[in-house]
Design an enzyme around this catalytic site. Structure first.
Site, PDB file in Angstrom:
ATOM      1  N   ASP A  71       9.351   1.113   5.010  1.00 40.27           N
ATOM      2  CA  ASP A  71      10.478   0.481   5.715  1.00 40.27           C
ATOM      3  C   ASP A  71      11.371   1.526   6.371  1.00 40.27           C
ATOM      4  O   ASP A  71      11.732   1.414   7.548  1.00 40.27           O
ATOM      5  CB  ASP A  71      11.318  -0.350   4.734  1.00 40.27           C
ATOM      6  CG  ASP A  71      10.506  -1.445   4.095  1.00 40.27           C
ATOM      7  OD1 ASP A  71       9.371  -1.688   4.543  1.00 40.27           O
ATOM      8  OD2 ASP A  71      11.001  -2.058   3.126  1.00 40.27           O
ATOM      9  N   SER A 103      31.985  -6.036   5.626  1.00 34.90           N
ATOM     10  CA  SER A 103      30.737  -6.549   6.192  1.00 34.90           C
ATOM     11  C   SER A 103      30.978  -7.886   6.865  1.00 34.90           C
ATOM     12  O   SER A 103      31.634  -8.770   6.292  1.00 34.90           O
ATOM     13  CB  SER A 103      29.712  -6.720   5.069  1.00 34.90           C
ATOM     14  OG  SER A 103      28.649  -7.517   5.540  1.00 34.90           O
ATOM     15  N   GLY A 156      17.212 -10.482   2.733  1.00 37.64           N
ATOM     16  CA  GLY A 156      16.207 -11.072   1.836  1.00 37.64           C
ATOM     17  C   GLY A 156      15.090 -11.771   2.576  1.00 37.64           C
ATOM     18  O   GLY A 156      14.461 -12.691   2.051  1.00 37.64           O
ATOM     19  N   SER A 157      14.836 -11.345   3.819  1.00 36.14           N
ATOM     20  CA  SER A 157      13.835 -12.045   4.628  1.00 36.14           C
ATOM     21  C   SER A 157      12.539 -11.261   4.753  1.00 36.14           C
ATOM     22  O   SER A 157      11.634 -11.667   5.461  1.00 36.14           O
ATOM     23  CB  SER A 157      14.414 -12.306   6.014  1.00 36.14           C
ATOM     24  OG  SER A 157      14.833 -11.080   6.578  1.00 36.14           O
ATOM     25  N   GLY A 158      12.450 -10.104   4.096  1.00 32.61           N
ATOM     26  CA  GLY A 158      11.240  -9.278   4.208  1.00 32.61           C
ATOM     27  C   GLY A 158      11.203  -8.467   5.490  1.00 32.61           C
ATOM     28  O   GLY A 158      10.148  -8.016   5.913  1.00 32.61           O
ATOM     29  N   LEU A 159      12.367  -8.285   6.130  1.00 28.68           N
ATOM     30  CA  LEU A 159      12.413  -7.588   7.418  1.00 28.68           C
ATOM     31  C   LEU A 159      13.215  -6.286   7.329  1.00 28.68           C
ATOM     32  O   LEU A 159      13.719  -5.786   8.329  1.00 28.68           O
ATOM     33  CB  LEU A 159      12.990  -8.510   8.496  1.00 28.68           C
ATOM     34  CG  LEU A 159      12.236  -9.832   8.668  1.00 28.68           C
ATOM     35  CD1 LEU A 159      12.903 -10.719   9.709  1.00 28.68           C
ATOM     36  CD2 LEU A 159      10.782  -9.589   9.054  1.00 28.68           C
ATOM     37  N   TYR A 199       8.534  -7.008  -7.984  1.00 24.82           N
ATOM     38  CA  TYR A 199       8.119  -5.810  -7.248  1.00 24.82           C
ATOM     39  C   TYR A 199       7.832  -4.650  -8.222  1.00 24.82           C
ATOM     40  O   TYR A 199       6.781  -4.021  -8.159  1.00 24.82           O
ATOM     41  CB  TYR A 199       9.216  -5.427  -6.251  1.00 24.82           C
ATOM     42  CG  TYR A 199       8.817  -4.351  -5.271  1.00 24.82           C
ATOM     43  CD1 TYR A 199       8.254  -4.669  -4.044  1.00 24.82           C
ATOM     44  CD2 TYR A 199       8.989  -3.005  -5.577  1.00 24.82           C
ATOM     45  CE1 TYR A 199       7.884  -3.684  -3.139  1.00 24.82           C
ATOM     46  CE2 TYR A 199       8.624  -2.008  -4.685  1.00 24.82           C
ATOM     47  CZ  TYR A 199       8.079  -2.354  -3.463  1.00 24.82           C
ATOM     48  OH  TYR A 199       7.708  -1.373  -2.577  1.00 24.82           O
ATOM     49  N   THR A 235       0.833  -1.209   0.000  1.00 21.30           N
ATOM     50  CA  THR A 235       0.000   0.000   0.000  1.00 21.30           C
ATOM     51  C   THR A 235       0.868   1.261   0.000  1.00 21.30           C
ATOM     52  O   THR A 235       0.395   2.324  -0.369  1.00 21.30           O
ATOM     53  CB  THR A 235      -0.896   0.020   1.256  1.00 21.30           C
ATOM     54  OG1 THR A 235      -0.081  -0.320   2.386  1.00 21.30           O
ATOM     55  CG2 THR A 235      -2.033  -0.982   1.134  1.00 21.30           C
ATOM     56  N   ASP A 236       2.150   1.130   0.412  1.00 15.74           N
ATOM     57  CA  ASP A 236       2.931   2.364   0.642  1.00 15.74           C
ATOM     58  C   ASP A 236       3.310   3.100  -0.634  1.00 15.74           C
ATOM     59  O   ASP A 236       3.436   4.321  -0.618  1.00 15.74           O
ATOM     60  CB  ASP A 236       4.151   2.116   1.550  1.00 15.74           C
ATOM     61  CG  ASP A 236       5.209   1.221   0.955  1.00 15.74           C
ATOM     62  OD1 ASP A 236       4.920   0.506  -0.036  1.00 15.74           O
ATOM     63  OD2 ASP A 236       6.344   1.209   1.475  1.00 15.74           O
TER      64      ASP A 236
HETATM   65  C1  GLA Z   1       9.155  -3.771   0.544  1.00 22.83           C
HETATM   66  C2  GLA Z   1       9.267  -2.283   0.191  1.00 22.83           C
HETATM   67  C3  GLA Z   1       8.224  -1.485   0.961  1.00 22.83           C
HETATM   68  C4  GLA Z   1       6.827  -2.071   0.789  1.00 22.83           C
HETATM   69  C5  GLA Z   1       6.837  -3.581   1.052  1.00 22.83           C
HETATM   70  C6  GLA Z   1       5.506  -4.227   0.740  1.00 22.83           C
HETATM   71  O1  GLA Z   1       9.481  -3.987   1.871  1.00 22.83           O
HETATM   72  O2  GLA Z   1      10.543  -1.800   0.515  1.00 22.83           O
HETATM   73  O3  GLA Z   1       8.262  -0.133   0.537  1.00 22.83           O
HETATM   74  O4  GLA Z   1       6.298  -1.777  -0.474  1.00 22.83           O
HETATM   75  O5  GLA Z   1       7.834  -4.228   0.295  1.00 22.83           O
HETATM   76  O6  GLA Z   1       4.520  -3.787   1.607  1.00 22.83           O
END
Ligand code: GLA
Length: 365
Positions: A173, A72, A123-126, A222, A39-40
């Site tokens: 994020d 790193s 790469g974990s969505g965090l 994406y 949504t962002d």
């Molecule tokens: C990634 C992007 C965010 C957002 C999410 C999905 O984390 O960096 O800006 O779009 O995906 O909600």
């Protein structure tokens, strides 16, 4: 690892790599998104929570003007870059981009020596990339004495992703990582940037578990979704999909596929964020779980950002007694977030570890 341990690791790596202590150390957390996915970049609503895991940067202004040396701890990698470099589609881009945009228009009369330590899986969505960029910007602010507010840092961090790295992401994020409060969800309107803190429940926990398959948001999925949303906006005659309300759904349903599905996800997801905030405020765990489960179905069926490993983990999470579970973050792999009663957490974790050998429970908030 605790935040102090991650900081101490960055400090020790720096001393070992460059032969002296760093001039400054900074930290930024990762985030888990409870609701409001994709949504962002559609001007919509999001509800992320900063994690107790994150990234520390040790930094000194040293070396030849404009040279950037980066070490790193993740696989003990090294990079030698220049502040004038373009993005090279590699891990060090986040640091180079942060430095380049921070120094934009200023004279650079020294080099930069940096070490990175993190306990966030990449790469974990965090939001490991937002944590890396924000930690770098915090270190630069501290070292140069420049005063930036957390909101200004979030905006600059997003520009690093959009303009330097080339990912057309929204601001969730960077905002969560720079502005969010620990143990609170950040209810953010990405159009107005108005936000409020929402307390998390006392009796239930949000568990973050990785499915075992990582993602790469710089891959096409994406950007394709971003373009599809733009096409849906053009067809509906709006500037963002968040201008479309649930009452306008017939117009959305009349779009051609897959634009109808993509737009339906965004419009319903915004409503689910509102429902989730109301459920948290009323301590209504059933309503909270219902919104999470509906969000997962919408991401899987309408937005098509889930993968089989994630769907399996969500199903297993529910079977093991989670009230709700959903894919969190950008998708195409990564992690889920599950709502579990605190007194059932041990039994739940045991069952997940047994039934999902590829998965890893990462943290709880
Ligand atoms: C990634 C992007 C965010 C957002 C999410 C999905 O984390 O960096 O800006 O779009 O995906 O909600």
């Amino acid at each position: 690892m605790t935040q102090d341990a991650v900081r101490a690791t960055a400090h020790a790596q720096f001393a070992k790599t460059y032969g002296e202590a760093p001039e400054t150390l900074a930290f930024a957390p990762g985030r888990v998104n409870l609701l409001g996915e994709h949504t962002d970049y559609n001007g919509g609503l999001v509800l992320p929570v900063p994690l107790n895991m994150g990234t520390a940067i040790a930094l000194s202004l040293a070396g030849e003007a404009g040279a950037i040396a980066i070490q790193s701890g993740h696989e003990d990698k090294r990079a030698e870059r220049q502040i004038t470099d373009a993005a090279a589609r590699t891990w060090s881009d986040y640091v180079v981009g942060a430095i380049a945009l921070f120094m934009e228009g200023k004279t650079v009369d020294s080099g930069f020596q940096i070490s990175i330590a993190t306990d966030l899986p990449v790469g974990s969505g965090l939001s490991s990339s937002a944590a890396l960029i924000v930690a770098t910007l915090r270190a630069l602010c501290e070292r140069t004495g420049r005063d930036m507010t957390p909101v200004e840092i979030a905006k600059l961090a997003r520009r690093v992703e959009n303009e330097f790295v080339g990912l057309p992401c929204g601001i969730m994020d960077q905002f969560a990582v720079s502005v969010g409060e620990p143990r609170h969800a950040l209810f953010l309107d990405t159009t107005t940037l108005q936000y409020e803190s929402v307390a998390l429940p006392d009796t239930h926990k949000f568990v973050v578990a990785h499915c075992g398959t990582g993602h790469k948001l710089t891959d096409d999925g994406y950007s394709t979704r971003v373009r599809e949303c733009q096409a849906a906006c053009a067809a509906l005659g709006v500037s963002t999909l968040s201008e479309v309300s649930i009452a306008d759904m017939p117009k959305v349903e009349a779009l051609e596929s897959p634009l109808a599905e993509r737009a339906r996800h965004i419009v319903t997801e915004n409503q689910r964020v509102r429902d989730t905030v109301a459920a948290l405020s009323a301590n209504d765990m059933d309503a909270l779980a219902a919104a999470m489960n509906a969000s997962h179905a919408s991401q899987r069926d309408d937005y098509a950002v889930s993968i089989e490993e994630i769907d399996d983990l969500v199903e297993n999470a529910l079977r093991a007694g989670a009230l709700g579970a959903r894919l969190t973050g950008g998708g195409f792999g990564g992690s889920i977030v599950a709502l579990v009663a605190e007194d059932h957490l041990d039994a739940w974790s045991k069952e997940i570890n047994q039934n999902c050998p590829a998965a890893r429970i990462l943290t709880v908030c």
